[in-house]
Structures are given as structure tokens and as C-alpha cells.
Design an enzyme around this catalytic site. Structure first.
Site, PDB file in Angstrom:
ATOM      1  N   SER A  10       0.911  -1.197   0.005  1.00 28.52           N
ATOM      2  CA  SER A  10      -0.189  -0.089   0.019  1.00 28.52           C
ATOM      3  C   SER A  10       0.931   1.199   0.089  1.00 28.52           C
ATOM      4  O   SER A  10       1.635   1.377  -0.795  1.00 28.52           O
ATOM      5  CB  SER A  10      -1.055  -0.047   1.228  1.00 28.52           C
ATOM      6  OG  SER A  10      -1.901   0.916   1.093  1.00 28.52           O
ATOM      7  N   HIS A  37      -2.492  -1.118  -3.483  1.00 22.89           N
ATOM      8  CA  HIS A  37      -3.601  -0.094  -3.138  1.00 22.89           C
ATOM      9  C   HIS A  37      -3.344   1.033  -4.112  1.00 22.89           C
ATOM     10  O   HIS A  37      -2.430   1.465  -4.038  1.00 22.89           O
ATOM     11  CB  HIS A  37      -3.878   0.058  -1.695  1.00 22.89           C
ATOM     12  CG  HIS A  37      -4.244  -0.752  -0.814  1.00 22.89           C
ATOM     13  ND1 HIS A  37      -3.889  -0.904   0.626  1.00 22.89           N
ATOM     14  CD2 HIS A  37      -4.495  -2.028  -0.953  1.00 22.89           C
ATOM     15  CE1 HIS A  37      -4.651  -1.807   1.232  1.00 22.89           C
ATOM     16  NE2 HIS A  37      -4.751  -2.661   0.084  1.00 22.89           N
ATOM     17  N   ASP A 130      -4.610  -4.668   5.953  1.00 28.96           N
ATOM     18  CA  ASP A 130      -4.920  -5.426   4.479  1.00 28.96           C
ATOM     19  C   ASP A 130      -3.992  -6.371   4.404  1.00 28.96           C
ATOM     20  O   ASP A 130      -2.631  -5.664   4.261  1.00 28.96           O
ATOM     21  CB  ASP A 130      -5.202  -4.625   3.289  1.00 28.96           C
ATOM     22  CG  ASP A 130      -5.785  -5.432   2.373  1.00 28.96           C
ATOM     23  OD1 ASP A 130      -6.100  -6.663   2.472  1.00 28.96           O
ATOM     24  OD2 ASP A 130      -5.795  -4.972   0.938  1.00 28.96           O
TER      25      ASP A 130
END
Length: 191
Positions: A10, A37, A130
Site C-alpha cells: 500500500s 492499493h 490489509d
């Protein structure tokens, strides 16, 4: 024998994924699947083009039913979950997971259930949790769980969450991850 490398990142992921791809030996021909992401409105193949500058391997955003081929790098497209099926990909617009679509957890869990012990999962820098459950699923199904050392990550939340969720096979500085993956793949071939 390993069949797939899954990478999740991310915040700070462009640099971290780029470094991993640049460092990974061409002798490692496994397909590499990346959930990074990014904003849902990210247009075109911008991320794929940027990562291709760091890797000699072909890099592409995935379309539904794209076949998985050795020697290629695949990226989850913006605003879609990427799922692994035996030999190909599927896309989903199911609800966001950890506020993200694509979700690292969705990618890793589907890889774990499809390929079991043949998956190497890698969690890199990121600012949410995540990927932690997905990496745990890879480990539970007999795959290898690797995590970037949180002390060197641009954002340590994601690596810390992964370390808390499962017993990682290795926690390494970013610059050592590709060499470790090479060692795993060479040792598998030597068996």
C-alpha cells in the site's frame, strides 16, 4: 514446487515493489501477482508502465480470465478485487476489504485456496492491516509467508499486522527479500 508469488503493498508500495522486481533474479520465472492499493480512478496501465521500468519482465494489469503465465508480472486493476483460479484470474467488484479494492487479503486468500503450499506470499509497506489475514491463510495452507522488516518500511502498519497475524517464515529488509525468494526457488529446484 512453487507456482506463484503474491505481493501486497500500500503506502510506499511503488518504490518497494519496484525494488523487489528489480532485485529478483531472472532465473525466478514464477508468475508474480501484485495487489497494490491505488485510487479507483487510476487510469490505464500507469502502474504497470512504471513497474516495467524496474523489471525486465512483462508487467500488465489483469483482465478477467487472463491466463497465468510464467515469467510475467500481473497487477490487480484499480477498483477490482483480483482472485486466483487454477491457471487464470477472475475479477470481482465485491465490497471493499480494509477500505481497499483491490484487497490484498482477497488476492492472498484465493491464491492460498487454489495453490496451497505452492504460494509465496510477501507483505510490503502499507498504512493499514490489509494482507495480514491473507498472509495467514497462505501460511495455514502450507505456503511461505514473508514480510518486509517494519523498521525499514515507509509505513509499518501493514508489516506489523502481518507479523501479528501469523508466524512469518522470514522478516527481512526490503533489499534482502528478492535474494531470499531466489534461494527458496533454487532450493525447490534442487530437491
Amino acid at each position: 514446487m512453487f507456482e506463484l508469488i503474491c505481493v501486497g503493498a500500500s503506502w510506499g508500495g511503488l518504490d518497494a515493489v519496484g525494488r523487489f522486481l528489480a532485485d529478483l533474479s531472472d532465473d525466478v520465472e514464477l508468475p508474480i501477482v501484485i495487489a497494490q492499493h491505488r485510487h479507483p480512478a487510476s487510469a490505464g496501465n500507469g502502474l504497470a508502465d512504471l513497474l516495467h521500468l524496474r523489471s525486465k519482465r512483462p508487467v500488465q494489469d489483469v483482465d478477467d480470465k487472463t491466463p497465468i503465465e510464467y515469467g510475467k508480472v500481473y497487477i490487480a486493476p484499480p477498483d477490482y478485487h483480483l482472485l486466483i483460479e487454477k491457471g487464470s484470474f477472475a475479477l470481482s467488484v465485491d465490497e471493499r476489504v480494509q477500505y481497499a479494492r483491490p484487497s490484498i487479503d482477497v488476492l492472498f486468500e484465493s491464491a492460498a485456496y487454489t495453490y496451497g503450499p505452492a504460494v509465496i506470499g510477501i507483505i510490503l509497506t502499507g498504512a493499514n492491516e490489509d494482507g495480514a489475514a491473507g498472509l495467514a491463510a497462505i501460511k495455514e495452507r502450507g505456503g511461505v509467508a514473508l514480510v518486509q522488516d517494519p523498521d525499514g518500511a515507509q509505513r509499518r502498519t501493514m508489516p506489523d499486522a502481518a507479523i501479528a497475524a501469523t508466524v512469518a517464515d522470514a522478516i527481512l529488509p526490503l533489499e534482502e527479500l528478492a535474494k531470499f525468494v531466489y534461494g527458496l526457488c533454487v532450493n525447490e529446484v534442487a530437491r
